[in-house]
Design an enzyme around this catalytic site. Structure first.
Site, short mmCIF file in Angstrom:
data_model
loop_
_atom_site.label_atom_id
_atom_site.label_comp_id
_atom_site.label_asym_id
_atom_site.label_seq_id
_atom_site.Cartn_x
_atom_site.Cartn_y
_atom_site.Cartn_z
N SER A 56 55.24 15.73 32.69
CA SER A 56 53.96 15.04 32.80
C SER A 56 54.25 13.62 33.30
O SER A 56 55.05 13.43 34.21
CB SER A 56 53.24 15.05 31.45
OG SER A 56 52.01 14.36 31.53
N TYR A 70 46.21 12.14 40.87
CA TYR A 70 47.52 12.30 40.22
C TYR A 70 47.35 12.24 38.70
O TYR A 70 47.87 13.09 37.97
CB TYR A 70 48.48 11.20 40.69
CG TYR A 70 49.81 11.22 39.98
CD1 TYR A 70 50.80 12.13 40.33
CD2 TYR A 70 50.08 10.32 38.95
CE1 TYR A 70 52.03 12.16 39.67
CE2 TYR A 70 51.30 10.34 38.28
CZ TYR A 70 52.26 11.25 38.64
OH TYR A 70 53.47 11.28 37.99
N LYS A 74 47.93 15.30 35.89
CA LYS A 74 48.85 15.16 34.76
C LYS A 74 48.12 15.34 33.43
O LYS A 74 48.69 15.87 32.47
CB LYS A 74 49.57 13.82 34.82
CG LYS A 74 50.61 13.71 35.93
CD LYS A 74 51.68 14.79 35.80
CE LYS A 74 52.79 14.62 36.83
NZ LYS A 74 53.80 15.71 36.71
#
Length: 200
Positions: A56, A70, A74
């Protein structure tokens, strides 16, 4: 058996200037679009052991401008592995999310970035973020392997592991703000519950 999953590149994009292609570029490297992050764990289930390491990021716990897709990908990785850990625990399979902060690697370099069109209205914000990132203290990736091996060898490894010294202070501050906000609005939240309705 130990399985590790990671993404190959970052994506820098203002959400208001993005389109479906950028959204796909943000999520697909994590396996969240096609394949739905499928992990073949049959052999681990049969053996009654195994350890899945999901990569992660600190940005899977907090969020930042320019990298919204992004961060969102995650956050999705965090949720998927949290659910996965609950699904496979009874089979003796362990799950750990590695949440690295900033490290001195090629990740985030021009070679590993995809960038959207730039709008003048965001120039000041982009510059501020660029300055902050250019002066940010970065960890030594050569020091990381030993820590990861300790996690792999641990009898009771954590579901979430902050990689580097910068993650926990960042998270403490953000979570403290979240808790303070929720508590400030607690009465309104409770009012939204209404009168309890019994299932019939």
């Amino acid at each position: 058996m130990v399985m590790v999953k990671n993404r190959p590149y970052n994506l820098t994009v203002f959400l208001s200037t993005s389109d479906n292609e950028y959204a796909r570029d943000g999520f697909e490297p994590e396996g969240l679009v096609s394949g739905c992050n499928h992990i073949d764990i049959n052999s681990s289930i049969n053996s009654g052991s195994g350890h899945i390491l999901g990569v992660s990021s600190a940005m899977g716990i907090v969020a930042a401008p320019l990298i919204g897709f992004y961060c969102a990908s995650k956050w999705a990785v965090e949720a998927l592995h949290d659910s996965l850990a609950q699904e496979v625990k009874s089979f003796g399979i362990k799950v750990t999310l590695l949440e690295p902060g900033a490290f001195a690697t090629d990740f985030g370099s021009p070679l590993s970035m995809k960038t959207s069109q730039e709008l003048e209205v965001y120039a000041e914000l982009r510059n501020r973020v660029s300055v902050r990132l250019s002066t940010e203290e970065r960890g030594d990736p050569n020091a990381t392997a030993e820590a990861i091996l300790q996690i792999i060898d641990a009898e009771d490894p954590p579901l979430q592991f902050a990689v580097g010294s910068g993650v926990l202070p960042l998270v403490r501050g953000v979570y403290a703000d979240h808790l303070a906000t929720w508590e400030t609005w607690e009465a309104v939240s409770n009012g939204a519950q209404g009168t309890p309705i019994s299932h019939r």
